[in-house]
Design an enzyme around this catalytic site. Structure first.
Site: not given
Ligand code: NAI
Length: 791
Positions: A192, A266, A300, A397
């Protein structure tokens, strides 16, 4: 007449737009909306769709289907159906598929780079020169692993159907990091992509089709968090691989607790970027550009906490400010742009809010005074000064182009500040002194450390975090383990566990006087300790006769034991040779008392023969791990030219080890010995039914030069004690063998602990099941240190 240098200083850049005709044409073809890619075909676009916009303009690029539970179910079923044939293909056949995908990616590099830039907002320079070449490299590299998997991972098999959830910051690269190793190892996948950036994943689905990948091997379902949650919850998914926020990582840890799903996470980071006073300052300033303004800081492992040694701080900051002012922000399709657009208004708001908080707390914000386009989501390159380790901008972050700068006085203090975070994804160290650089790298708690460089990636190196940055590695040999499972482990059968009766607490004062003498105490910090509760419990032998008492440990005892273990950090830095010597000594001393231990096991219910066999096997096991202490070492990965990438096995630190009921002595020895051989300090909870086999070891430990605090033993209710261990922030990893896997895994979500938990009894006597590389691998975390060389 102006001089050449005047002209160079005043000259502006012209525009150098990359053509997006091909990508626009492709999007036009899909004007009617995108469906999901399930079982080798695209479904009709769903009735529920969402817009995908260009972050640089706000313009809608495509309408994409919101995956429902039924879509996820169809995709998982397709993956399950495809798994049989795909996993049975020879490695060579699977390799050919991965090569075909890699070649098609290379052929479409420009199209994919442009599409990625339009979807994500990152500069074309980055998508063209970094993201997409790395994507191709990842598939080529893993085509090689497919070829070699049977030879290099004997005794392992694919996990099954993998649910993979990725973020929006490196859409296609994260897809490659997930799909390539999964397929190489023989798994099938349902991926996804993030809701902001699903387009290159859909283009990749077309590539899979064109490459002739069998239907169902790769399935792509688009949607938001709800779609992701449906994938996590699907009962036929065997493994979840997630990259994203720590918050969602925790939710996924809880949702998968007790399901038997393998998990790799991750998560976020707040990585230190340490500049020592002897650093090449100009190079370090360029490093900052790559650390925090690469991909608009939405990385990240972004070097978002810049720590500069006091003496050079003014000079460094002056250079950094000058460099920041020269950054060009704007149309990401322009080839001479340094920084593009923020992925979505939601993310822009998040950045803006944290920055406002940083200012309100007294931080000074310095921003590039560049002109930002009117439409789209933009944030100027920024740095904060006048901050402290506890300031919001040093702590959370930001995931935007904003770094916080602090000074430090000594290398010691640099490490202290660097480790003052709940995260541990990456770190960067700048110093011309290799001793200092490597020393800092060794002491920083992070999964990846770059020396005199930053944000380097390669398919052959592992990537992943310590602490709340998650667990598991992606890339190379380390990453493949996340998609494999030992065949013997996969074959273990669950047993219907009869609910054990609670242990009956006996207040010490009401015990018979001879029983008081026979009460085994706890073992904390190398000393026998009375349980905090003041209670003990009866231990029964074969015929239900009480054969003694053990202390009834509680939360407080566990906390004391963890504190003692935490203090004994010298064990982790002792030489492997020294640790081996202590283990040999333990084996010798146990050997001298083998009759006593045999008698004890007999009292606890074992037959004479079984007791003897268990003691002998325990001895052999200790010798085996003593021998491994200085042999289970790291690697040097073949990554970029003129770099050594050191993959070092590091101990977790404090580990919780909760032992099984079967084979009370051998079970404990089989778990505690690999853990301490690798340099961990352990808090062990022995079998509650037969704790005396463990408590008898105190004297063996005392006479074997084992430093107090390296092994701590707390007897009592296993699941109560395990929960405290699982919740304890100082415990970095937890092994649990007992019926309460679900509660332990759920409780471990707090600090995103790495857990190894099983309710399936194994044959501890077997050298395959009870001993081996899997135990050693799980007793360490790999730190990849990148060291460049050459002038
Ligand atoms: P997120 O963690 O919500 O999204 C990442 C992925 O997880 C997306 O594909 C999303 O649709 C999915 N997702 C969201 N809720 C879920 C759930 N309950 N169960 C399964 N999948 C789910 O990140 P978001 O909201 O896009 O970004 C928020 C913050 O997260 C950013 O500001 C940043 O600080 C951090 N982030 C960190 C990343 C990394 O590579 N470590 C990447 C993206 C965001």
């Amino acid at each position: 007449m102006p001089s050449v240098s005047d002209i160079l200083d005043t000259m502006d850049y012209g525009t150098a737009p990359e053509s997006n005709a091909h990508a626009v044409g492709w999007l036009k073809e899909h004007q009617g909306g995108f469906g999901h890619f399930i079982n080798g075909v695209f479904t009709k676009p769903g009735t529920k769709r969402f817009d995908v916009a260009n972050p640089a303009t706000g313009q809608v690029l495509a309408r994409v289907s919101q995956g429902s539970g039924a879509d996820v179910d169809a995709a998982v079923k397709a993956a399950r159906k495809a798994f049989g044939a795909w996993s049975k293909l020879s490695g060579h056949e699977r390799a050919k598929h991965l090569y075909a995908i890699a070649r098609l990616i290379q052929k479409r590099e420009r199209f994919l780079a442009v599409l990625e830039t339009m979807d994500n907002g990152k500069p074309i320079r980055e998508s063209r020169d970094i993201d997409i070449p790395l994507v191709a490299r990842h598939f080529y590299h893993h085509a090689g692993w497919a070829e070699l998997i049977a030879d290099e991972f004997p005794g392992y098999q694919p996990v099954g159907v993998c649910g993979q959830i990725i973020p929006w910051n490196f859409p296609l690269l994260m897809l490659a990091w997930k799909i390539a190793p999964a397929l190489a190892a023989g798994n099938t996948v349902v991926l996804k992509p993030a809701e902001f950036t699903p387009l290159t994943a859909l283009a990749f689905a077309e590539i899979c089709r064109e490459a002739g990948l069998p239907p169902g091997v790769v399935n792509i379902v688009t949607g938001d968090g709800a779609t992701g949650a449906a994938l996590v919850d699907h009962p036929q998914v065997d493994k979840i691989a997630f990259t994203g926020s720590t918050e969602v990582g925790r939710l996924i840890r809880k949702a998968t607790a007790g399901t038997g799903k393998k998990l790799s996470l991750e998560l976020g980071g707040k990585s230190p970027f340490i500049v020592h006073e002897d650093a090449d300052l100009d190079a370090a300033v360029e490093g900052v550009v790559d650390a925090i303004w690469f991909n608009q800081g939405q990385v990240c492992c972004a070097g978002s906490r810049i720590l500069v040694q006091e003496g050079i701080a003014p000079k460094f900051l002056a250079k950094l400010r000058r460099r920041m002012q020269s950054l060009r922000v704007g149309d990401p399709l322009d080839k001479s742009i340094d920084m593009g657009a923020i992925v979505d208004p939601v993310q822009l708001t998040r950045i803006t809010e944290i920055v406002a908080k940083g200012k309100a707390e007294g931080g000074t914000l310095l921003q590039a005074n560049c002109e930002l386009p009117a439409a789209g989501n933009w944030f100027a390159p920024s740095i904060f000064t006048d901050v402290e380790p506890s300031s919001t901008v040093m702590d959370v972050e930001i995931f935007g182009p904003v770094a916080a700068v602090m000074t430090f006085r000594t290398p010691e203090e640099a490490v202290q500040i660097a480790n003052h975070t709940r995260y541990g994804l990456a770190a960067t160290v700048w110093s011309e002194n290799i001793n200092l650089a490597l020393d800092t790298a060794a002491r920083v708690k992070a999964g990846v450390v770059w020396i005199n460089s930053t944000n380097l990636f390669d398919a052959a190196a592992g990537f992943g975090g310590y602490k709340e940055s998650g667990f598991g590695r992606e890339g190379g040999r380390e990453g493949l383990y996340e998609y494999l499972v030992p065949s013997w482990e996969a074959a273990l059968k669950p047993v219907a566990e009869a609910k054990a009766a609670p242990l009956t607490a006996l207040p010490a004062e009401s015990s018979a006087s001879d029983a008081i003498d026979r009460t085994a105490k706890l073992y904390i910090g190398g000393k026998q300790a009375r349980p905090d509760s003041g209670y003990s419990y009866s231990v029964y032998g074969a015929k239900g006769r009480s054969i003694g008492q053990a202390g009834l440990g509680n939360r407080k005892d566990i906390r004391n034991a963890v504190e003692a273990a935490a203090k004994t950090s010298g064990w982790s830095s002792a030489t492997a040779h020294n640790r081996a010597q202590v283990l040999y000594y333990i084996a010798e001393n146990l050997s001298a008392r083998s009759e006593e231990f045999t008698t004890r096991l007999r009292q606890l219910g074992a037959s004479a023969k079984d007791a003897k066999v268990e003691v002998e096997a325990s001895l052999v096991r200790i010798f085996w791990y003593a021998a491994q202490a200085d042999k289970y070492d790291g690697r040097v990965h073949a990554t970029k030219s003129r770099h050594v990438t050191l993959a070092m096995n590091e101990p977790w630190g404090v580990m919780g080890v909760v032992c099984p009921d079967e084979m009370p002595l051998l079970g404990l020895v089989s778990l505690v010995m690999p853990a301490i051989a690798m340099g961990n300090r352990v808090v062990a909870v022995p079998s509650p039914r037969a704790p005396l086999a463990a408590t008898d070891l105190y004297q063996v430990f005392d006479t074997s030069d084992l430093p107090g605090g390296v092994v701590n033993i707390v007897t009592g209710e296993r699941d109560e004690l395990a929960k405290t261990l699982a919740e304890h922030d100082e415990v970095a990893a937890l092994w649990y063998f007992g019926p309460g896997v679900k509660a332990v895994e759920a409780a471990s979500a707090g600090n995103v602990k790495a857990t190894w938990a099983s309710a399936k009894p194994r044959d501890w006597l077997s050298r395959v099941q009870g001993q081996g590389g899997e135990y050693l691998r799980r007793a360490v975390q790999v730190k990849n240190i990148w060291v460049p060389y050459g002038e």
